[in-house]
Design a protein around this motif. Sequence first.
Motif, mmCIF file in Angstrom:
data_model
loop_
_atom_site.group_PDB
_atom_site.id
_atom_site.type_symbol
_atom_site.label_atom_id
_atom_site.label_comp_id
_atom_site.label_asym_id
_atom_site.label_seq_id
_atom_site.Cartn_x
_atom_site.Cartn_y
_atom_site.Cartn_z
ATOM 1 N N ASN A 236 0.817 -1.230 0.000
ATOM 2 C CA ASN A 236 0.000 0.000 0.000
ATOM 3 C C ASN A 236 0.844 1.271 0.000
ATOM 4 O O ASN A 236 0.399 2.318 0.444
ATOM 5 N N ILE A 237 2.072 1.166 -0.485
ATOM 6 C CA ILE A 237 2.951 2.342 -0.562
ATOM 7 C C ILE A 237 3.268 2.619 -2.036
ATOM 8 O O ILE A 237 3.078 1.748 -2.886
ATOM 9 N N PRO A 238 3.744 3.823 -2.363
ATOM 10 C CA PRO A 238 4.136 4.101 -3.752
ATOM 11 C C PRO A 238 5.162 3.079 -4.230
ATOM 12 O O PRO A 238 6.131 2.777 -3.522
ATOM 13 N N ALA A 239 4.941 2.553 -5.427
ATOM 14 C CA ALA A 239 5.825 1.494 -5.921
ATOM 15 C C ALA A 239 6.082 1.668 -7.410
ATOM 16 O O ALA A 239 5.234 2.152 -8.158
ATOM 17 N N LEU A 240 7.271 1.250 -7.812
ATOM 18 C CA LEU A 240 7.695 1.318 -9.213
ATOM 19 C C LEU A 240 8.253 -0.036 -9.613
ATOM 20 O O LEU A 240 9.068 -0.617 -8.897
ATOM 21 N N LEU A 241 7.808 -0.538 -10.761
ATOM 22 C CA LEU A 241 8.341 -1.771 -11.331
ATOM 23 C C LEU A 241 9.156 -1.428 -12.568
ATOM 24 O O LEU A 241 8.661 -0.760 -13.480
ATOM 25 N N LEU A 242 10.403 -1.889 -12.588
ATOM 26 C CA LEU A 242 11.282 -1.684 -13.748
ATOM 27 C C LEU A 242 11.618 -3.037 -14.359
ATOM 28 O O LEU A 242 11.944 -3.983 -13.638
ATOM 29 N N PHE A 243 11.518 -3.132 -15.683
ATOM 30 C CA PHE A 243 11.890 -4.378 -16.334
ATOM 31 C C PHE A 243 12.467 -4.078 -17.710
ATOM 32 O O PHE A 243 12.277 -2.996 -18.252
ATOM 33 N N GLY A 244 13.209 -5.039 -18.246
ATOM 34 C CA GLY A 244 13.877 -4.845 -19.525
ATOM 35 C C GLY A 244 13.178 -5.582 -20.652
ATOM 36 O O GLY A 244 12.054 -6.063 -20.512
ATOM 37 N N ASP A 245 13.867 -5.678 -21.777
ATOM 38 C CA ASP A 245 13.321 -6.386 -22.944
ATOM 39 C C ASP A 245 13.396 -7.898 -22.773
ATOM 40 O O ASP A 245 12.539 -8.633 -23.255
ATOM 41 N N LYS A 246 14.451 -8.363 -22.107
ATOM 42 C CA LYS A 246 14.745 -9.793 -22.083
ATOM 43 C C LYS A 246 15.036 -10.260 -20.664
ATOM 44 O O LYS A 246 16.033 -10.936 -20.414
ATOM 45 N N GLY A 247 14.181 -9.913 -19.732
ATOM 46 C CA GLY A 247 14.411 -10.298 -18.348
ATOM 47 C C GLY A 247 13.388 -11.299 -17.845
ATOM 48 O O GLY A 247 12.854 -12.103 -18.597
ATOM 49 N N VAL A 248 13.114 -11.239 -16.559
ATOM 50 C CA VAL A 248 12.163 -12.145 -15.913
ATOM 51 C C VAL A 248 10.730 -11.671 -16.129
ATOM 52 O O VAL A 248 9.847 -12.433 -16.512
ATOM 53 N N VAL A 249 10.489 -10.390 -15.854
ATOM 54 C CA VAL A 249 9.136 -9.832 -15.929
ATOM 55 C C VAL A 249 8.794 -9.479 -17.379
ATOM 56 O O VAL A 249 9.573 -8.809 -18.061
ATOM 57 N N SER A 250 7.637 -9.930 -17.829
ATOM 58 C CA SER A 250 7.172 -9.649 -19.187
ATOM 59 C C SER A 250 6.122 -8.536 -19.151
ATOM 60 O O SER A 250 5.649 -8.138 -18.085
#
Length: 270
Positions: free
Chosen positions: A204-218
């Motif tokens: 419940n806090i401000p959050a940012l998700l960063l991901f690349g082209d070829k990583g884990v997160v799609s």
Amino acid sequence: MTNWTTGVCETNNINIHYTRTGGNKPPLILLHGLMTSGLCWSSLAQTLEKDYDVILPDARGHGRSSAPDYGYQYEDHANDIAGLIKTLRLPSPFLLGHSMGGMTAAVVASRKPNLLRGLILADPTFLSPKVQREVHDNDVAGQHSKMLEMSLKEVVAEARTRHPNRSPETLELFARARLQTSMRAFDVLTPPNPDYKQLMREINIPALLLFGDKGVVSHSVADELQSLHPALQVKQIPEAGHSLHMDQPERFASVVKAFLYSIISTKGIR
């Protein structure tokens, strides 16, 4: 780095070693991934130390922290960070984690909702049960066991073939961290991981998700996470793999700075 200090925090019956840039500034904790260490964040810490008191802990089984015989689940790693925050009396720190450190950060944010001021997840290990089993069965630990028999020079040379564009200083930093990683640390790969969907629902806090082209997160996982946490900001770093902070350091630092500043500017510095 001349003014950085090192220390040891006793928590959960082990010692957590950390490096700290210091100063009366908002605290920011950077959590590394498997087979690295706190000092592997040195470049980003140098970029941020003017505005933040950056703390770089070594996870248990890594760097110069204790390597107990057991206790390497994400809950254990998260409890270590909560203990570090309490012991160092850090007022509402920001928490940024990459890979294993990203999952650890998400667990801290979901279990201790009043502990943190903001959360940044850099390609966290948000894996499906099937992929978790594949990673566990992939003998990463066996490969690491062979690496531990090599000299620092040999590990640096091996890393240079995989990352020819990284500086000699960076290659040596990561090679040293690799050789400091205990075989016990690979217990974190034992399924099941925490349910990342449930974690995101609870944050419940401000959050940012960063991901690349070829990583884990799609893209599809990122979209799903936003539906679970509507306030989650999502940024893709182009031309970056899993180690997006190494592949695109300037872009990564820029996005991190902007996110942190957006929270500070709206709430005021405490």
